[in-house]
Design a protein around this motif. Structure first.
Motif, short mmCIF file in Angstrom:
data_model
loop_
_atom_site.label_atom_id
_atom_site.label_comp_id
_atom_site.label_asym_id
_atom_site.label_seq_id
_atom_site.Cartn_x
_atom_site.Cartn_y
_atom_site.Cartn_z
N HIS A 155 -3.34 -5.54 1.31
CA HIS A 155 -2.84 -5.91 2.18
C HIS A 155 -4.48 -5.16 3.50
O HIS A 155 -4.00 -6.22 4.49
CB HIS A 155 -1.63 -4.88 2.75
CG HIS A 155 -0.79 -5.07 1.65
ND1 HIS A 155 0.19 -6.23 1.75
CD2 HIS A 155 -1.03 -4.37 0.77
CE1 HIS A 155 0.97 -6.27 0.11
NE2 HIS A 155 0.29 -4.94 0.04
N GLU A 156 -4.67 -3.89 3.40
CA GLU A 156 -5.98 -3.62 4.85
C GLU A 156 -7.15 -5.36 4.47
O GLU A 156 -7.07 -4.95 5.28
CB GLU A 156 -6.82 -2.47 3.69
CG GLU A 156 -5.42 -1.47 3.97
CD GLU A 156 -6.20 0.04 3.13
OE1 GLU A 156 -5.71 1.04 3.71
OE2 GLU A 156 -7.07 -0.10 2.20
N VAL A 171 3.40 -12.32 13.10
CA VAL A 171 4.74 -11.36 12.50
C VAL A 171 4.41 -10.96 10.81
O VAL A 171 4.04 -11.76 10.24
CB VAL A 171 5.57 -12.60 12.03
CG1 VAL A 171 7.13 -11.99 12.00
CG2 VAL A 171 6.39 -12.31 13.83
N VAL A 172 5.16 -10.13 10.62
CA VAL A 172 4.61 -9.13 9.24
C VAL A 172 5.94 -9.21 8.30
O VAL A 172 6.94 -9.11 9.09
CB VAL A 172 4.00 -8.08 8.68
CG1 VAL A 172 2.71 -7.79 9.80
CG2 VAL A 172 5.20 -7.39 10.15
N LYS A 188 -0.97 -3.38 8.46
CA LYS A 188 -1.38 -2.43 10.52
C LYS A 188 -3.09 -2.13 10.10
O LYS A 188 -3.41 -1.59 11.62
CB LYS A 188 0.03 -2.17 10.53
CG LYS A 188 0.49 -2.50 11.26
CD LYS A 188 1.99 -2.25 11.35
CE LYS A 188 2.51 -1.58 12.52
NZ LYS A 188 3.67 -0.73 12.15
N ARG A 189 -3.44 -1.26 8.88
CA ARG A 189 -4.27 -0.30 9.62
C ARG A 189 -5.87 -1.31 9.49
O ARG A 189 -6.76 -0.41 10.68
CB ARG A 189 -4.97 0.36 8.72
CG ARG A 189 -5.83 1.45 7.91
CD ARG A 189 -5.53 2.27 6.65
NE ARG A 189 -4.28 3.10 6.42
CZ ARG A 189 -3.66 3.54 5.72
NH1 ARG A 189 -3.94 1.85 4.57
NH2 ARG A 189 -2.33 3.71 5.84
N VAL A 195 1.37 -7.02 16.53
CA VAL A 195 2.45 -7.14 15.40
C VAL A 195 3.62 -7.47 16.18
O VAL A 195 4.25 -6.82 17.11
CB VAL A 195 2.46 -5.82 14.47
CG1 VAL A 195 3.67 -6.44 13.86
CG2 VAL A 195 1.53 -5.96 14.02
N ALA A 196 3.95 -9.17 16.45
CA ALA A 196 4.88 -8.93 16.98
C ALA A 196 6.13 -9.16 16.54
O ALA A 196 7.22 -8.66 17.16
CB ALA A 196 5.55 -11.26 17.60
#
Length: 397
Positions: A155-156, A171-172, A188-189, A195-196
């Motif tokens: 994810h990073e 959007v996650v 997010k890192r 990030v809406a």
């Protein structure tokens, strides 16, 4: 949906069982390796566990029914993606079956439930998938080895990619369980835009009408999903069916865009970007042999889960070899596992001090290969020799 065994796959597994047959334990106690394969083999996540099991079995078959020179007995149990069922099954594997090593768990919430009992029994655990942040950091344990990745890592890598590609509003969406929270934290890192919305679903959820409406209302230019197995299959079909793919670029980790998902969804996945530590087109001898033999044995391209099951077997085999078959010598086994003297499908392999990998991560895109198959193609590296963010919290030397 549970993965059905093809006759070819079933015949191959029966051949594995025959190759792994050993004499009664009283006569061969020091001359065999007992592996507890506890995995998700039923329900929506079954495809992932089946791939881990099949990758592991392939490595045993290639070794003539042996790992590290010892005949192998694989004791298989289905955790049903249920932490309580998993705890009971793990206890049986340890106390009744007296396994020498365990592997196979897919989901982090299951791993966190099973871990304390396994560690207390001093049974080495080699994770072929689950990589919770807890076991990478403050709860790191000398009996836990992760041959896959730490939950945040893929994810990073995609968070960095979405930033590099210039997407400003995302959007996650992820399941509401430990790996889902780790996924969003990892994204997010490294993602530097807005990030809406963060949307969390039930683990195993298959209907996403409400979540798609919520995402559409946020008007993002990209969407990042972490939805393994059947969850990802259903979401992507519904995402395309709702028309969101016309205006929103979809990104995911390899888990949500791997061969199991592609096989079920097909051409609607073309153009989706994803991150992975492995790909079937990585150019090294171990990987080429693995992919060719897996396709021959099972009639399908391997997923990253299969590659991790295969690597788990290779790591265990290397440790058994290095202790000269004395698997009952736990300190020696732990030392040999940590040394990780094997060639992975990813190439060279090494552990950080917390016994999670330090490795490269790649960007893949779903495209058609020269044979016309919808599959992943590797575009290049995102991270080189990347370590997880939790290792500094681990007090093991």
């Amino acid at each position: 949906m549970p993965m059905k065994k093809s006759p070819k796959s079933l015949a191959f597994l029966l051949a594995i069982a025959a190759a792994c047959a050993v004499l009664p334990s009283a006569a061969m106690a020091a001359d065999k390796l007992k592996v507890g394969m506890l995995s998700t083999l039923s329900g929506a996540g079954a495809g992932l566990g089946v791939d881990i099991r099949d990758g592991f079995a392939l490595a045993v078959q290639q070794g003539g029914g042996k790992l590290g020179g010892l005949p192998v007995e694989i004791v298989i149990a289905d955790d049903q993606q249920n932490p309580e069922v998993a705890k009971q099954s793990a206890e049986r594997l340890i106390k009744r079956d007296k396994v020498d090593v365990m592997t196979g768990i897919v989901f982090s919430n299951v791993m966190l439930a099973v871990g304390p009992g396994v560690f207390a029994a001093q049974v080495p655990y080699v994770s072929a998938n689950a990589g919770p942040s807890q076991y990478a950091g403050e709860q790191c344990n000398p009996y836990f080895f992760n041959v896959a990745w730490q939950n945040d890592n893929l994810h990073e890598a995609i968070g960095k990619t979405v930033t590099d590609k210039g997407f400003k509003k995302v959007v996650v969406l992820a399941p509401n369980y430990p790996a889902g929270k780790d996924a969003v934290a990892g994204f997010k890192r490294y993602y530097k835009g807005t990030v809406a919305d963060e949307i969390y679903t039930k683990l195993g959820q298959l209907d996403y009408a409400a979540e798609l409406a919520q995402a559409r209302a946020a008007k993002p230019d990209a969407m990042y999903i972490f939805l393994p197995g059947g969850m990802g299959i259903n979401f992507i079909k519904q995402f395309v069916g709702a028309g969101l793919s016309k205006d929103v670029t979809l990104f995911g980790p390899g888990f949500s865009a791997d061969e199991d998902v592609i096989k079920a969804v097909g051409e609607p996945m073309l153009g989706m970007f994803n991150s992975s530590h492995w790909a079937h087109d990585l150019d090294n001898p171990v990987n080429k042999r693995f992919v060719a033999d897996f396709v021959k044995a099972y009639g399908r391209l391997p997923s990253l889960y299969a590659s991790q099951g295969y690597d788990a077997a290779l790591l265990i085999g290397a440790a058994v070899r290095d202790v000269k078959g004395k698997v009952e010598d736990r300190p020696a086994m732990l030392k040999a596992l940590k040394a990780a003297k094997f060639e992975s499908v990813r190439g060279a392999f090494r552990f950080n001090h917390n016994q999670y990998p330090v490795q490269d991560y790649y960007l893949r895109v779903i495209t058609k290969d020269p044979q016309g198959r919808v599959t992943n193609r590797t575009l290049g590296r995102i991270f080189e020799q990347h370590a997880d963010a939790y290792a500094p919290l681990c007090k093991m030397k």
